[in-house]
Design an enzyme around this catalytic site. Structure first.
Site, PDB file in Angstrom:
ATOM      1  N   HIS A 159      -0.266   0.280   2.095  1.00 13.10           N
ATOM      2  CA  HIS A 159      -0.978   0.710   0.891  1.00 13.10           C
ATOM      3  C   HIS A 159      -2.007   1.766   1.258  1.00 13.10           C
ATOM      4  CE1 HIS A 159      -4.173  -0.191  -2.317  1.00 13.10           C
ATOM      5  NE2 HIS A 159      -3.141   0.284  -2.995  1.00 13.10           N
ATOM      6  N   HIS A 205      -7.337   8.719  -3.889  1.00 10.96           N
ATOM      7  CA  HIS A 205      -7.118   7.694  -4.903  1.00 10.96           C
ATOM      8  C   HIS A 205      -8.020   7.813  -6.124  1.00 10.96           C
ATOM      9  CE1 HIS A 205      -7.904   3.755  -6.810  1.00 10.96           C
ATOM     10  NE2 HIS A 205      -6.585   3.618  -6.719  1.00 10.96           N
TER      11      HIS A 205
END
Length: 281
Positions: free
Chosen positions: A30, A73
């Site tokens: 991730h 992100h």
């Protein structure tokens, strides 16, 4: 990025483009191997490529005000002490000033935000054995031409490095997935939703012939597993909901979800999760 396009090999295509797991359950880093290295950094993705027990890496891609694709992100820089302004409103020169690594750990001081080219340059031409999952991060406020231009630039940039059919493109912004599907019927798409109890994603998966439905680990239960089997020809990927510092909670969640029929896990601690799945390894 080189101007000379690489010669590409035709991809191996399992059923409906779904990646055949190298292991029982795919383990995908991730934001790269973010439990050990700064999330979405070059080193975090390189670490996934270096480990034979890690099947892929998930990264977040956004576009800057001046059209550069970066691997980042958050919607803004506030977590890093920067302005609370959307990434799409900031030029690359502003983003280059961000010390991305120091927030993670002082020993990573000076690590900057990676560009998409930085990451794509790491991935082998024939990347069929390593799944790069590119999540398109697009604010719900951004629509129309902005999304169209972003998707076009992203696709063309990926295509200049590796075969896009080896990449898994995913997003909560389903408009972007609609646009990507027009480029290729063989492309791997993942419909992201954090609300699988709301059934709108079922029709979207069918419409796109998406290979994956991607949901939080906590949302995967027997009812959801049965629903996917009964309604769709697709596979389940489950992503972590835990902070990279909370390895114990992530492992506990993974220990429960691996009892279900899932294709893969997207986690901060991929090596530890692999060892959880394969205790005799």
């Amino acid at each position: 990025m080189t101007d000379t396009k690489k010669t590409k090999k035709a991809p191996k295509k399992p059923k409906q483009g779904i990646v055949a797991p190298r292991h029982k359950i795919m383990v995908i880093g991730h934001r790269g191997n973010s439990g050990l290295l700064p999330e979405n950094s070059v080193n975090a993705v390189a670490s996934c490529l270096d480990e034979s027990t890690i099947d892929g890496a998930e990264i977040d891609v956004q576009i800057t005000k001046d059209g550069e694709l970066i691997v980042f992100h958050d919607e803004d820089l506030s977590r890093f002490g920067g302005p609370k302004a959307r990434i799409s409103t900031l030029p690359m020169a502003e983003l280059k000033k961000v010390d991305y690594g120091v927030l993670y750990n002082k020993k990573f001081k000076g690590v900057g935000i990676a560009t998409l080219d930085d990451i794509l340059s790491l991935v082998p031409e024939d990347s069929a054995d390593f799944l790069l999952n590119i999540e398109l991060k697009i604010s719900p406020l951004l629509k129309g031409e902005f999304v169209k231009n972003f998707v076009n630039r992203l696709y063309m940039q990926v295509d200049s490095w590796i075969d896009p059919r080896h990449v898994l493109f995913s997003s909560f912004n389903w408009e972007s997935l609609d646009l990507l599907r027009h480029y290729s019927q063989d492309m791997k798409l993942g419909v992201l939703t954090d609300q699988p109890d709301e059934r709108g994603w079922i029709s979207k998966v069918k419409q796109l012939s998406a290979q994956y439905i991607i949901v939080p680990i906590s949302k995967v239960d027997k009812e959801f597993e049965t629903l996917v089997k009964d309604e769709l020809e697709t596979s389940i990927l489950a992503y972590t909901e835990h902070h990279y510092t909370d390895k114990e909670s992530e492992l506990n969640a993974c220990g429960k979800v691996i009892q279900h029929d899932i294709h893969g896990l997207i986690v901060n601690h991929p090596l530890d999760v692999y060892n959880l799945i394969h205790p005799q390894h």
